[in-house]
Design a protein around this motif. Sequence first.
Motif, short mmCIF file in Angstrom:
data_model
loop_
_atom_site.label_atom_id
_atom_site.label_comp_id
_atom_site.label_asym_id
_atom_site.label_seq_id
_atom_site.Cartn_x
_atom_site.Cartn_y
_atom_site.Cartn_z
N ALA A 123 11.66 78.52 13.82
CA ALA A 123 11.63 79.41 12.66
C ALA A 123 10.45 80.36 12.73
N ILE A 124 10.63 81.55 12.15
CA ILE A 124 9.60 82.58 12.11
C ILE A 124 9.52 83.12 10.68
N ALA A 125 8.31 83.19 10.15
CA ALA A 125 8.11 83.71 8.79
C ALA A 125 7.11 84.86 8.82
N PHE A 126 7.57 86.06 8.45
CA PHE A 126 6.68 87.21 8.31
C PHE A 126 6.11 87.23 6.90
N TYR A 127 4.82 87.25 6.79
CA TYR A 127 4.04 87.35 5.55
C TYR A 127 4.70 86.65 4.35
N PRO A 128 4.92 85.32 4.49
CA PRO A 128 5.50 84.57 3.36
C PRO A 128 4.45 84.29 2.29
N GLY A 129 4.92 83.91 1.13
CA GLY A 129 4.02 83.36 0.12
C GLY A 129 3.87 81.87 0.40
N CYS A 130 2.70 81.46 0.84
CA CYS A 130 2.50 80.07 1.27
C CYS A 130 1.95 79.16 0.18
N ARG A 131 1.57 79.72 -0.95
CA ARG A 131 0.85 78.90 -1.92
C ARG A 131 1.66 77.71 -2.41
N THR A 132 2.94 77.92 -2.71
CA THR A 132 3.77 76.81 -3.21
C THR A 132 3.83 75.68 -2.22
N GLN A 133 4.05 76.01 -0.95
CA GLN A 133 4.16 74.96 0.06
C GLN A 133 2.80 74.35 0.41
N SER A 134 1.74 75.17 0.42
CA SER A 134 0.41 74.64 0.76
C SER A 134 -0.11 73.73 -0.34
N ASP A 135 0.37 73.94 -1.58
CA ASP A 135 -0.04 73.08 -2.69
C ASP A 135 0.81 71.82 -2.80
N SER A 136 1.87 71.76 -2.00
CA SER A 136 2.79 70.62 -2.09
C SER A 136 2.36 69.50 -1.15
N ALA A 137 2.23 68.30 -1.71
CA ALA A 137 1.84 67.14 -0.90
C ALA A 137 2.96 66.70 0.03
N SER A 138 4.19 67.19 -0.24
CA SER A 138 5.34 66.73 0.55
C SER A 138 5.75 67.71 1.65
N PHE A 139 4.99 68.80 1.82
CA PHE A 139 5.38 69.75 2.87
C PHE A 139 5.07 69.17 4.24
N MET A 140 6.11 69.06 5.06
CA MET A 140 5.97 68.71 6.47
C MET A 140 7.05 69.49 7.22
N ALA A 141 6.66 70.18 8.28
CA ALA A 141 7.61 70.99 9.04
C ALA A 141 8.33 70.12 10.06
N ARG A 142 9.66 70.20 10.09
CA ARG A 142 10.43 69.37 11.01
C ARG A 142 10.76 70.08 12.32
N LEU A 143 10.41 71.37 12.42
CA LEU A 143 10.67 72.11 13.65
C LEU A 143 9.60 73.16 13.83
N PRO A 144 9.45 73.69 15.04
CA PRO A 144 8.38 74.67 15.30
C PRO A 144 8.54 75.92 14.45
N VAL A 145 7.40 76.40 13.90
CA VAL A 145 7.43 77.61 13.09
C VAL A 145 6.24 78.48 13.43
N MET A 146 6.46 79.78 13.44
CA MET A 146 5.39 80.75 13.66
C MET A 146 5.31 81.65 12.43
N ILE A 147 4.09 81.78 11.88
CA ILE A 147 3.85 82.62 10.71
C ILE A 147 3.03 83.83 11.14
N LEU A 148 3.47 85.01 10.76
CA LEU A 148 2.82 86.26 11.16
C LEU A 148 2.38 87.00 9.90
N MET A 149 1.07 87.31 9.82
CA MET A 149 0.51 87.92 8.60
C MET A 149 -0.59 88.91 8.94
N GLY A 150 -0.94 89.72 7.95
CA GLY A 150 -2.10 90.60 8.07
C GLY A 150 -3.24 90.09 7.23
N ASP A 151 -4.47 90.24 7.72
CA ASP A 151 -5.60 89.73 6.93
C ASP A 151 -5.96 90.64 5.76
N ALA A 152 -5.34 91.84 5.71
CA ALA A 152 -5.57 92.75 4.59
C ALA A 152 -4.41 92.70 3.57
#
Length: 292
Positions: free
Chosen positions: A182-211
């Motif tokens: 899976a590939i995610a371009f500039y997703p909103g990660c807050r919901t998943q990063s705050d979730s204690a149950s988030f675990m990825a079952r397959l390889p994922v690449m996230i692409l974002m800008g620091d600005a």
Amino acid sequence: MIAPPPTKSSLVTLCLARIAAALAGLSLLTSAALAGGYERVRLPSYDGDLDAVLYRPKGPGPFPAVVALHGCGGLFRENGKLSLRHSDWGERLAAEGYVVLMPDSYGSRRLGSQCGVKELTVRASRERVADAAAARYWLQSRRDVLADQVSLLGWSGGGSSVLAAIRTDRRPADERPDFTRAIAFYPGCRTQSDSASFMARLPVMILMGDADDWTPAGPCDFLAKAARRRGETVDLVVYPGALHDFDHPRLEVKERSDIAFSATGTGKAMVGTHPAAREDAIRRVKTFLKGS
């Protein structure tokens, strides 16, 4: 007695049952007329048919495939034409030998842009995850698709759906092969990063800008680091100076003021193409999809 609302798993199960029933009486290669290099197709989902765009390489196949999920602006522009980012990626990936299916989660339900909507009825972590499952199942029912080589890609809100869809507790309810990567371009990660149950079952690449001041990189950095500590393959690429929509073929840098949620809380964010980040992202996507 009022029936309880459907759960996440029941949405996907209902969706897959409807697809199986519909496909039983249809040719697996049914499609609409070609338009601008792509086909307009319809596929069953849990609450009705989904309109979708299909790009296909030349030749009989079978080919690997990509399910691509649009962002909050939807799949088409106001003039009814496929948006430039989607046509660019569709043509690009088809040229690399992938069947590309882009389900229209909003237009199919007679909804316009959802960027400024706070109370969503088609949510990234529920309905759009079901749409992704429907798209995978439909592709895997085609003779020209390699059923065990279907990847998932998404932009912004579609990227958020990618993260929700690849959780270990969201495994496919059918007996078809899972998404491979899976590939995610500039997703909103807050919901998943705050979730204690988030675990990825397959390889994922996230692409974002620091600005990026629409969906900032900080929560995605937290998510990726926590996942890697657990041994999951979650790679984060952050481009210096890049904004939201950095991979767009030609989007002038500008401020948007029609956003329901932004990092600043003002409803405003900067967007625009970043040529260097775009070029690198194209290269990385090609490499990642090939599993190398």
